[in-house]
Structures are given as structure tokens and as C-alpha cells.
Design a protein around this motif. Sequence first.
Motif, PDB file in Angstrom:
ATOM      1  N   SER A 184      54.076  55.408 -13.665  1.00  0.00           N
ATOM      2  CA  SER A 184      53.812  55.893 -15.021  1.00  0.00           C
ATOM      3  C   SER A 184      54.461  57.251 -15.254  1.00  0.00           C
ATOM      4  N   GLU A 253      59.947  47.454 -18.960  1.00  0.00           N
ATOM      5  CA  GLU A 253      58.739  48.245 -19.015  1.00  0.00           C
ATOM      6  C   GLU A 253      57.562  47.340 -19.352  1.00  0.00           C
ATOM      7  N   VAL A 254      56.364  47.728 -18.847  1.00  0.00           N
ATOM      8  CA  VAL A 254      55.128  47.024 -19.181  1.00  0.00           C
ATOM      9  C   VAL A 254      54.515  47.766 -20.367  1.00  0.00           C
ATOM     10  N   ARG A 255      54.588  47.149 -21.565  1.00  0.00           N
ATOM     11  CA  ARG A 255      54.174  47.858 -22.781  1.00  0.00           C
ATOM     12  C   ARG A 255      53.051  47.154 -23.526  1.00  0.00           C
ATOM     13  N   THR A 277      55.503  51.915 -16.763  1.00  0.00           N
ATOM     14  CA  THR A 277      54.810  52.005 -18.053  1.00  0.00           C
ATOM     15  C   THR A 277      54.744  53.440 -18.548  1.00  0.00           C
ATOM     16  N   ALA A 285      47.442  55.309 -17.500  1.00  0.00           N
ATOM     17  CA  ALA A 285      48.058  54.024 -17.124  1.00  0.00           C
ATOM     18  C   ALA A 285      46.970  53.002 -16.800  1.00  0.00           C
ATOM     19  N   ARG A 288      45.207  51.744 -19.921  1.00  0.00           N
ATOM     20  CA  ARG A 288      45.961  50.715 -20.641  1.00  0.00           C
ATOM     21  C   ARG A 288      45.649  49.321 -20.113  1.00  0.00           C
TER      22      ARG A 288
END
Length: 334
Positions: A184, A253-255, A277, A285, A288
Motif C-alpha cells: 500500500s 492495482e486492487v481498487r 493498492t 489498506a 478497504r
Amino acid sequence: YPTEEEYGRIDAIIRDVAEETGATLLTSDKVQSMVAKAKGINVYYLPPLHEKKEPSLLKYFDEETMSIHLRQDCVPYAKKGKPGNFKIVKLRDKKLTEEELTEITHQIIEYVKRDADSFIEIERKGVTVVQLGNTRIAIARQPFADKFEITATRPIVKLSIDDYGLDEEVKQRLSNYHRGILVSGPPGSGKSTFAQAVAEYLYSLGAVVKTMENPRDLQLIEEITQYAPLEKNMELTADILLLVRPDFVVFDEVRRSKDFKVFADMRLAGVGLIGVTHANRAIDAIQRLIGRVELGMIPQVVDTVIHIVGGKIEEILELKFTVKIPHGMEEADL
């Protein structure tokens, strides 16, 4: 006019029309001319005036330049330095015109068509994202943007895992495929630079490493395959990856909620995952994940968070799941 589904096969549509009408196909696209010739279509290949001439945009880059920002009716400027320590530099005093930006866009698209290492990553109404070698270029026009704008970013630092000074325990943690790791950090902090260093380190240990990216802009060695969303859907990419059976996948990216779901599904299928992320703090992080992954499953999905700021590791969090007596109560059977 082709529909969005047909957009990816425009060349084929052009060939079909030429074949049906018995017309001569004029093209400056070498691949298109060769395919058409193989199909027996009359082809006239028009060599481009400037074969693979680099777009003038790239002349603004030097070894210190992180990004170039061009906007209609504004002075062009560059961001120079390194993550966490950069300055804004004016490139010229004269403002950019719409004609100049149109010409630069034309140069970029023409170059991409002829360069094997370049491709159009995203094409939408009013925006085009291009990966030109190691440079990512976002072209925005009306109606998406209020004015014509071109932004180009290029990684200026490529590091190996040794540059981060990690101790052996962290290295072992990274190389354990039973782990789920989130990298992150705020935008431009060097998260992706760290992720690519980890990917190449894992490959050097003899692991099969793949990436899932949108857009594909990690600068990796040739042996690591980079996958984009299949038919614009990362879930389909994940399905293919599970068939390919890599030891590790870097997800950059993990969005969105969908991305976290894909991340969780792949982790529970036993793939070693390193996700990248956006987060201003390491704890953010984890926040999320809450609501997107069942609370009790979080440590199985992500057990390590590595937070990067200014290109350096600022914090490493380890996640564990424990059950305890509610605070203030003493009875063991509670």
C-alpha cells in the motif's frame, strides 16, 4: 460505424469490405497489408513518411523526469525528481495549442501501430490510454475532459529487492506462496516499483510469476507474463490464471470491490498473491478489505501489509485472527 464489440477487429472489417467489393486496399500498416495479401486481396502498401519516428513528446523526458503534463491553452510542465522528492519544472513559456496536441496524439498513435512493444491499453469516448515502451500516456479530450490534455508518466527508478534492505524474515514472508500480501501507499509513492522488484526476486528463486494489470505498465523481465483484463473483466483473467497455475501473481492495482473479490478468490484457491493498492496509511489498506471480504476470512486473504512512502518501506503489518473474551468480562465460558 463499428460497435464497441467490433472495435477490436476493425482491421478485419476493412479486409472483409475490400474482399466483398473487390476493391484495392491502401494501407500504411505493414501487418494489415501482409494479412490482406495472404487472403488474396489487392493491396497497395503505402510506406509511412516517418517509419517509427519517436513522438516529439518523448524529447521532454530526461533521466530525472517522472511525468510530462500537456494541456491546451496552458504552458507545458514536467514533474522531476523521485517519489517523495520532486519539483515542477516549466518546459517552455509558450502555451500549447489544440493543433499541437492533435499532432502529438497522431504521432503517438502512428508509432504504437508500428512498435511491437507498444499498444493501446484503453480506448473510450474522449480518452485513450497508451503504453509506449515504458511510458504510459493518457490522452483526454472533450467530452471526457474540459480541454485537450496529454499526461505521460515513466518510471525513473528500477530497484531490486536488495535495494530495500529487507531482513531475511520479510524475504521469507514474501517468498511463501501461502501468503497474501498487500503493498500500500499514496499515489506516486513507489508501490509498483517495489512490486516489480518482488516479482523479479520471486522469479530468481525459481517460481512461476505472472501479473494482472490494468493498464500493463510494470517494467519486468521478459520471462514474466503480464496479463490485462480479459474482455475488460479481471475475473476472466483470474480464471485463466488458475488454469496456468503460477506460484505467484502480482495484482496491480486492487481498487474496486470486484478487484478485492477476485483477490480473495485467488488467495483461497491457493495462489501466492501480491496486491498493490492505494492507501495513505497501512491500516487504511485493511479497512478497504472490511465489507468486501468476510471479516473472519481477512487474515486468510491478506496476512501482511507493506506500506511504502517516498520509495521506502515505512511500515509492515501482520494480520492474525484471534478470539478473546469481550473486554470487561471475565467468565471463561463467555
